[in-house]
Design a protein around this motif. Sequence first.
Motif, mmCIF file in Angstrom:
data_model
loop_
_atom_site.group_PDB
_atom_site.id
_atom_site.type_symbol
_atom_site.label_atom_id
_atom_site.label_comp_id
_atom_site.label_asym_id
_atom_site.label_seq_id
_atom_site.Cartn_x
_atom_site.Cartn_y
_atom_site.Cartn_z
ATOM 1 N N ILE A 5 0.852 -1.180 0.000
ATOM 2 C CA ILE A 5 0.000 0.000 0.000
ATOM 3 C C ILE A 5 0.890 1.232 0.000
ATOM 4 N N VAL A 6 0.829 2.000 -1.074
ATOM 5 C CA VAL A 6 1.661 3.197 -1.217
ATOM 6 C C VAL A 6 0.756 4.398 -0.970
ATOM 7 N N GLU A 7 0.852 4.952 0.229
ATOM 8 C CA GLU A 7 -0.080 5.996 0.671
ATOM 9 C C GLU A 7 0.622 6.871 1.713
ATOM 10 N N ASP A 8 0.598 8.193 1.525
ATOM 11 C CA ASP A 8 1.320 9.068 2.450
ATOM 12 C C ASP A 8 0.504 9.414 3.693
ATOM 13 N N ASP A 9 -0.814 9.253 3.652
ATOM 14 C CA ASP A 9 -1.662 9.534 4.811
ATOM 15 C C ASP A 9 -1.706 8.279 5.690
ATOM 16 N N GLN A 10 -1.121 8.369 6.877
ATOM 17 C CA GLN A 10 -1.002 7.191 7.729
ATOM 18 C C GLN A 10 -2.362 6.649 8.151
ATOM 19 N N ALA A 11 -3.306 7.544 8.416
ATOM 20 C CA ALA A 11 -4.637 7.089 8.841
ATOM 21 C C ALA A 11 -5.321 6.295 7.727
ATOM 22 N N VAL A 12 -5.206 6.799 6.500
ATOM 23 C CA VAL A 12 -5.787 6.078 5.360
ATOM 24 C C VAL A 12 -5.087 4.744 5.168
ATOM 25 N N ALA A 13 -3.755 4.763 5.283
ATOM 26 C CA ALA A 13 -2.977 3.535 5.117
ATOM 27 C C ALA A 13 -3.382 2.492 6.162
ATOM 28 N N ASP A 14 -3.548 2.936 7.410
ATOM 29 C CA ASP A 14 -3.935 2.004 8.480
ATOM 30 C C ASP A 14 -5.301 1.386 8.201
ATOM 31 N N HIS A 25 -5.495 -11.010 3.298
ATOM 32 C CA HIS A 25 -4.285 -10.623 2.573
ATOM 33 C C HIS A 25 -3.196 -10.181 3.539
ATOM 34 N N GLU A 26 -1.957 -10.201 3.073
ATOM 35 C CA GLU A 26 -0.836 -9.625 3.817
ATOM 36 C C GLU A 26 -0.578 -8.236 3.260
ATOM 37 N N ALA A 27 -0.334 -7.266 4.130
ATOM 38 C CA ALA A 27 -0.158 -5.896 3.664
ATOM 39 C C ALA A 27 1.058 -5.245 4.306
ATOM 40 N N SER A 28 1.800 -4.493 3.493
ATOM 41 C CA SER A 28 2.874 -3.643 3.988
ATOM 42 C C SER A 28 2.646 -2.243 3.457
ATOM 43 N N HIS A 29 3.320 -1.258 4.061
ATOM 44 C CA HIS A 29 3.022 0.139 3.754
ATOM 45 C C HIS A 29 4.289 0.894 3.374
ATOM 46 N N ALA A 30 4.170 1.705 2.327
ATOM 47 C CA ALA A 30 5.237 2.627 1.938
ATOM 48 C C ALA A 30 4.610 4.009 1.818
ATOM 49 N N GLY A 31 5.230 5.006 2.449
ATOM 50 C CA GLY A 31 4.665 6.352 2.445
ATOM 51 C C GLY A 31 5.220 7.254 1.375
ATOM 52 N N ARG A 32 6.231 6.764 0.646
ATOM 53 C CA ARG A 32 6.868 7.573 -0.389
ATOM 54 C C ARG A 32 7.021 6.753 -1.666
ATOM 55 N N GLY A 33 7.033 7.458 -2.794
ATOM 56 C CA GLY A 33 7.190 6.773 -4.063
ATOM 57 C C GLY A 33 8.524 6.081 -4.187
ATOM 58 N N SER A 34 9.580 6.720 -3.691
ATOM 59 C CA SER A 34 10.916 6.123 -3.763
ATOM 60 C C SER A 34 10.982 4.833 -2.963
ATOM 61 N N ASP A 35 10.266 4.783 -1.842
ATOM 62 C CA ASP A 35 10.223 3.548 -1.047
ATOM 63 C C ASP A 35 9.502 2.442 -1.817
ATOM 64 N N ALA A 36 8.449 2.802 -2.527
ATOM 65 C CA ALA A 36 7.711 1.808 -3.310
ATOM 66 C C ALA A 36 8.593 1.202 -4.388
ATOM 67 N N LEU A 37 9.433 2.019 -5.030
ATOM 68 C CA LEU A 37 10.309 1.514 -6.083
ATOM 69 C C LEU A 37 11.363 0.555 -5.545
ATOM 70 N N LEU A 38 11.693 0.690 -4.281
ATOM 71 C CA LEU A 38 12.674 -0.204 -3.666
ATOM 72 C C LEU A 38 12.036 -1.466 -3.086
ATOM 73 N N GLY A 51 -1.063 11.054 -4.868
ATOM 74 C CA GLY A 51 -0.577 12.252 -4.182
ATOM 75 C C GLY A 51 0.497 11.942 -3.168
ATOM 76 N N LEU A 52 1.682 11.622 -3.642
ATOM 77 C CA LEU A 52 2.793 11.260 -2.756
ATOM 78 C C LEU A 52 3.705 12.469 -2.516
ATOM 79 N N PRO A 53 4.419 12.504 -1.386
ATOM 80 C CA PRO A 53 5.189 13.703 -1.031
ATOM 81 C C PRO A 53 6.472 13.902 -1.828
ATOM 82 N N ASP A 54 7.049 12.850 -2.354
ATOM 83 C CA ASP A 54 8.356 12.981 -2.996
ATOM 84 C C ASP A 54 8.303 12.926 -4.520
#
Length: 222
Positions: A5-14, A25-38, A51-54
């Motif tokens: 889940i690539v989402e910068d709003d922590q409440a929405v991500a949660d 399902h199993e879920a992990s969270h990335a708050g930035r686009g660069s983190d998603a690419l890694l 709408g990501l911050p980076d």
Amino acid sequence: MRLLIVEDDQAVADALIDAVSAAGHEASHAGRGSDALLRHHDAELILLDLGLPDMDGLEVLRKLRQVSDVPVVILSAKNDERGVVRGLRQGADDYLVKPIGLTVLLARIDAVARRSNVNTGADRNQISAGSLVINLDQHEAVLAGRDLALTAKEFELLTLLARHAGSVVTREQILDQLWGDAFLAVSRSLDVHLTGLRSKLARSGMIVNVRGVGYRLEAPSS
């Protein structure tokens, strides 16, 4: 299914994590686009906020599509037709507008997974390409009955090329799969391992250099 889940709003991500986890399902969270690419390598499906911050979410999607065909479902607060068309044309598998009903979200995730054949058991323990046989469990590669005695990186490189035998694998795809980052990795490492692999194969023309694009493995007949 493993979701990123690539989402910068922590409440929405949660809330998304709770919803997909409750569905099994199993879920992990990335708050930035660069983190998603890694971190996209282990995901079987990605929920991508635009709408990501980076960096813009569509730029994340564009870079993902250079190296991966993992299913991507866009989540966006924008409901304009042009944005939807852009997202789908750049490789998204679905486009959902926030706020999203959780029942609808889960149904769309399942639909994308079915279309993409996620979790169908397609991964096999053995790959064959002509007289080349790769055993993934035993980490062995045999060419016409000869054990190739590859290093770990040579084995990974040959496995990736063999999975796509007859088709071109781009340098970006190789760097992403083997080193984890197609956009920062030093490609000289690839050249060194490729030279070692070709030497051990001892088959001229088995790995074809497609200039400016990448490499293609031609399956040997004997």
